[in-house]
Design a protein around this motif. Sequence first.
Motif, short mmCIF file in Angstrom:
data_model
loop_
_atom_site.label_atom_id
_atom_site.label_comp_id
_atom_site.label_asym_id
_atom_site.label_seq_id
_atom_site.Cartn_x
_atom_site.Cartn_y
_atom_site.Cartn_z
N MET A 203 0.75 -1.32 0.12
CA MET A 203 -0.12 -0.05 0.19
C MET A 203 0.66 1.14 -0.09
O MET A 203 1.78 1.22 0.80
CB MET A 203 -0.83 0.19 1.25
N TYR A 204 0.51 2.18 -0.85
CA TYR A 204 1.29 3.56 -0.90
C TYR A 204 0.09 4.66 -0.28
O TYR A 204 -0.91 4.53 -0.93
CB TYR A 204 1.59 3.80 -2.22
N PHE A 205 0.80 5.30 0.32
CA PHE A 205 -0.08 6.41 0.99
C PHE A 205 0.72 7.77 1.29
O PHE A 205 1.93 7.55 1.12
CB PHE A 205 -0.83 6.12 2.27
N ALA A 206 0.29 8.85 1.30
CA ALA A 206 0.84 10.20 1.66
C ALA A 206 0.35 10.40 3.19
O ALA A 206 -0.77 10.37 3.77
CB ALA A 206 0.56 11.28 0.72
N SER A 207 1.50 11.15 3.89
CA SER A 207 1.17 11.58 5.34
C SER A 207 1.94 12.68 5.66
O SER A 207 3.18 12.89 4.95
CB SER A 207 1.70 10.63 6.25
N SER A 208 1.25 13.65 6.42
CA SER A 208 2.01 14.98 6.73
C SER A 208 2.29 15.02 8.23
O SER A 208 2.97 15.89 8.93
CB SER A 208 1.17 16.19 6.57
N GLY A 209 2.25 13.73 8.75
CA GLY A 209 2.55 13.53 10.23
C GLY A 209 3.60 12.56 10.55
O GLY A 209 4.35 12.43 11.68
N LEU A 210 3.95 11.75 9.62
CA LEU A 210 5.07 10.69 9.89
C LEU A 210 6.36 11.38 9.49
O LEU A 210 6.47 12.34 9.26
CB LEU A 210 4.88 9.38 9.10
N TYR A 211 7.44 10.26 9.71
CA TYR A 211 8.79 10.62 9.57
C TYR A 211 8.91 11.25 8.11
O TYR A 211 8.83 10.50 7.30
CB TYR A 211 9.69 9.71 9.90
N GLY A 212 9.31 12.71 7.88
CA GLY A 212 9.48 13.02 6.56
C GLY A 212 10.27 14.32 6.37
O GLY A 212 10.70 14.85 7.31
N ALA A 213 9.97 15.01 5.36
CA ALA A 213 10.97 16.07 4.69
C ALA A 213 10.08 17.44 4.93
O ALA A 213 10.47 18.38 4.93
CB ALA A 213 11.22 15.96 3.38
N GLY A 214 8.78 17.08 5.49
CA GLY A 214 7.69 18.31 5.35
C GLY A 214 6.64 18.28 4.34
O GLY A 214 6.90 17.85 3.36
N GLY A 215 5.49 19.07 4.76
CA GLY A 215 4.40 18.77 3.84
C GLY A 215 3.84 17.32 3.89
O GLY A 215 4.10 16.64 4.68
N PHE A 216 3.34 16.77 2.64
CA PHE A 216 2.93 15.37 2.43
C PHE A 216 4.25 14.79 1.84
O PHE A 216 4.59 15.01 0.86
CB PHE A 216 1.78 15.33 1.45
N ASP A 217 4.64 13.66 2.53
CA ASP A 217 5.53 12.65 1.96
C ASP A 217 4.90 11.27 1.45
O ASP A 217 3.65 11.02 1.77
CB ASP A 217 6.72 12.38 3.06
N ILE A 218 5.56 10.39 0.55
CA ILE A 218 5.04 9.19 0.07
C ILE A 218 5.55 8.37 0.79
O ILE A 218 6.88 8.23 1.07
CB ILE A 218 5.24 9.35 -1.58
N TYR A 219 4.76 7.13 1.37
CA TYR A 219 5.14 6.20 2.17
C TYR A 219 4.62 4.74 1.52
O TYR A 219 3.47 4.70 0.83
CB TYR A 219 4.76 6.40 3.57
N MET A 220 5.27 3.72 1.78
CA MET A 220 4.86 2.28 1.40
C MET A 220 4.79 1.46 2.48
O MET A 220 5.52 1.56 3.62
CB MET A 220 5.84 1.65 0.35
N THR A 221 3.79 0.59 2.75
CA THR A 221 3.75 -0.53 3.65
C THR A 221 3.46 -1.78 3.05
O THR A 221 2.68 -1.85 2.00
CB THR A 221 2.68 0.00 4.90
N VAL A 222 4.01 -2.74 3.42
CA VAL A 222 3.96 -4.10 3.07
C VAL A 222 2.92 -4.87 4.06
O VAL A 222 3.08 -5.18 5.25
CB VAL A 222 5.04 -4.97 2.55
N TRP A 223 2.25 -5.80 3.34
CA TRP A 223 1.17 -6.80 4.08
C TRP A 223 1.97 -8.01 4.74
O TRP A 223 2.69 -8.52 4.04
CB TRP A 223 0.06 -7.17 3.32
N ASP A 224 1.95 -8.03 5.95
CA ASP A 224 2.53 -9.10 6.78
C ASP A 224 1.58 -10.12 7.06
O ASP A 224 0.62 -10.15 7.69
CB ASP A 224 2.93 -8.52 8.05
#
Length: 634
Positions: A203-224
Amino acid sequence: MSCERKMKLYLTCIPAAVAAMVLNVAALQARDSSAVRLTELADSLRMEYEFEQSAAAYRKASAAATDSLEKIAAEEKLLLAENCMSMTGFVSEPKVIARHTFSLEDFYLFYPLEDSSWVPVPNQLDTAGTSRFSRATYLPKSALREEPGNRIYYSAPDASGAMNVYMTEFADSLWSLPSLLTESMTSSSDEIYPMLSPDGRTMYFASSGLYGAGGFDIYMTVWDEASSEWGEPVNLGFPYSSPADDFLYMNTADGRYSIFASNRDCGLDSVSVYVLEYDPMPVRKEVRDITELRRICALDPDEDLVSAAPGASSAADTMPDNLDIRRYMQKVEEVRSCRDSLYSCMSAIDKDRQELAASEQEDVQKALSDRIASNSGSMPRLQALLDKAMEDLQKIEMEFLFNGVVIDPDKIQAESDREVVGASTGFVFTRMNAGTMPPMEFRKPEKKFDYSFMVLPEGRFAEDNALPPGLVYQIQIFSLARKATVRQLNGLSPVFESRTATGKYIYRVGVFRTYNDVLSKLNTVKKAGFKTAYIVPFKDGQVIRMSEARTLEKEQEDSNVFQLRMVPAEGVLPETAVSVLEQFGARDIARVEDGEAVEYVAGPLSGQRKAEEAAAAVRAAGVREVSVVTLPVN
């Protein structure tokens, strides 16, 4: 006055308007504290990838801060600059196939996805539709089919207003009650645009609150598979993420492209959509040179690449296959986008100025002044972009005139509205249609009886008449020879029923832990029609004398330590509740999961009165299920 006429008027007044805005900006900056100016300088440096200088400026802003809010803001931004420095150690360099700028309102419709798969907000899943960037919910027909096990992932606001990623699953003729995914994917800020990989494992999503460079960053998470949960999210890093806002990342089903949107190089109401060559195993390298990092993150298309999207229609379907016509269509769209951005920026400044003149609140004035300054600073750049685009468009029109080419502006505009060709390649962005959401039936949440004292339109009897152990108080309202009716309660809730040895029915309202709490509600009960109401103390369910109760309460106040147990409706404790707990001195706030239930515990709190007051404040912050627990004293 029409929008077009108003726009022309604005354009004729640009030099004077900009001059006036510059003066206003200077006046506003003169009123700002040095900490605010340093933070703004650091923001600009961070946006230009000058991360080390940015961090130094944030540190100076923190040291110069005159109040706690300025200091906190500077330190939060410092963390972003430090994150950026760390992220320069893991930079990839994908091949850029195409890039084009679209309006923020409908950019998502140009993604190569199933037609009518985007449902604009507000809709049944995102009923608020208040997020600036999240303008639609992705709902492909395959996910909407009512088949057991079908899941829908989407973004919607929680009780505090922050956007989070939710999941609902179809089972037994109904969609499940929407639930948050995992704690690691939930921040106090926003998470938007969840998109699954073609195989559904990432899954790919954007977050403005997780570890990042500022504003919205793009993240990926893999199903376990082992835990049946989504794993820890990973920031995709530069150049996918940047100090600007980056979101809506996806890989095409044919395995050829990766696509995402960003506002790193466009106006306030526009976003650029980037098409990259899909790289399943990107090579990451350290890039400390600022010029090189800027070049990579600019994501300029490779002019030597000619790679058309398979199956995509092009402008040639309805018009002659003429590169000059395509170039003209692209420039028309660019002019319109620049014009919209400039007009929107001006309108925002006018609106903020009106609100600033009418506001008397210092914090609101500060926020409005900052926004006016920021938008005013963008005006010269937006005007320059519009002037350049208009100049280029006129050159193309003069070329047409010189070569005897006759064009139909209406037809060209219609084609521009429908689809746009990539700037330097054959990739075609085809505009899809927006969809509509079919009715979805969800399971209703199980309602638990609320034992908080209330005056309702219709009174309620307690579901369980047993009193909790320890010292509690109730307000006795009346006694009758026969059972009371709901109408006789005059809206009070919860009303407890007990019976004496002689057969009389006694009715008391509420469960209060302190004398002050029950005393504060006594007049409310009397005003509800029970003028003879009085307070009754209990210990372990048995009536005791008031003097004994006050002595017990004093002893408990001196010796006991308490803890709050809270069950938030959305599974996440609101930030306002966290702030309340910290104000009451709760040093430890922990999240506890028991199967599907999520509970928070906070403490320790010395004194029952303080614990009860903290519980009342947390309820006022939006958490209805709050209980006070006495901790064992060693």
